[in-house]
Design a protein around this motif. Structure first.
Motif, PDB file in Angstrom:
ATOM      1  N   ASP A 114       0.792  -1.214   0.000  1.00 40.34           N
ATOM      2  CA  ASP A 114       0.000   0.000   0.000  1.00 40.34           C
ATOM      3  C   ASP A 114       0.833   1.277   0.000  1.00 40.34           C
ATOM      4  OD1 ASP A 114      -2.467  -1.399   0.156  1.00 40.34           O
ATOM      5  OD2 ASP A 114      -2.046  -1.773   2.263  1.00 40.34           O
ATOM      6  N   GLY A 172      -8.678   6.193   2.251  1.00 39.06           N
ATOM      7  CA  GLY A 172      -8.341   4.900   2.835  1.00 39.06           C
ATOM      8  C   GLY A 172      -7.402   5.077   4.008  1.00 39.06           C
ATOM      9  N   ASP A 175      -3.794   6.052   2.914  1.00 44.12           N
ATOM     10  CA  ASP A 175      -3.640   7.104   1.917  1.00 44.12           C
ATOM     11  C   ASP A 175      -2.730   8.203   2.449  1.00 44.12           C
ATOM     12  OD1 ASP A 175      -5.151   5.819   0.050  1.00 44.12           O
ATOM     13  OD2 ASP A 175      -6.982   6.932   0.450  1.00 44.12           O
TER      14      ASP A 175
END
Length: 190
Positions: A114, A172, A175
């Motif tokens: 991520d 999210g 993020d």
């Protein structure tokens, strides 16, 4: 009912002209890489495709949120969908310094997927992959977002209560912006 989708990537972004330093237009990016110019470009695209604000939903991500908010201050759109950004650059800088991708040392396998980039952190862990690097910031990296960038003090939070366009804010947990700051921006809108 048919809908038309326009996908636009502003000058200097990876999917557009003027991203590669080999392109002549990047040589004078200091001249055209400013908020006023980007808003004018977005307005020209909307005008070219006869997309009237009252029947247009703007879907924006990252820097696109900056442009969408600037456009929404000027005209009432049918809707806004705003993803992964906030209305105040100071919020981004504050969150980036405490971002889970930066604080997760040693390397965390579940975060590595991520943590694609942290472009506002001065000294990130070496395992964080960058979209833009110090060697390749793209023409906008330093001009717009760097320590001396022309958006370093951008703040539209005071204008959010004036925007009458319905908006959906998305974020999210990993993020580049703090979900609590996104929620705060959403609550400032009518």
């Amino acid at each position: 009912r048919k809908h038309r989708l326009l996908y636009w990537d502003s000058l200097g972004s990876p999917g557009s002209d003027c991203f590669s330093s080999a392109e002549p237009c990047t040589w004078d990016a200091q001249r055209w890489a400013n908020l006023s110019s980007f808003v004018s470009q977005a307005q020209a695209v909307l005008h070219h495709f006869e997309a009237t604000p009252s029947s247009t939903v703007l879907l924006a991500h990252s820097f696109g949120v900056v442009l969408a908010l600037e456009l929404a201050v000027r005209a009432e759109f049918a809707g806004l969908i705003l993803s992964d950004w906030v209305a105040d650059q100071a919020m981004v800088t504050k969150w980036a310094q405490a971002h889970p991708c930066v604080l997760s040392v040693p390397k965390s396998a579940h975060l590595e997927r991520d943590c694609m980039y942290i472009d506002t952190v001065l000294d990130p862990p070496p395992w964080v992959r960058y979209t833009f690097t110090l060697d390749n910031p793209g023409p906008l990296g330093n001009i717009m977002w760097g320590p001396k960038g022309n958006l370093k003090s951008w703040d539209r939070t005071h204008a959010l209560p004036l925007i009458q366009t319905p908006a959906l804010w998305l974020v999210g947990g990993y993020d580049l912006v703090d979900p609590a700051d996104v929620e705060a921006c959403a609550h400032l809108m009518p």
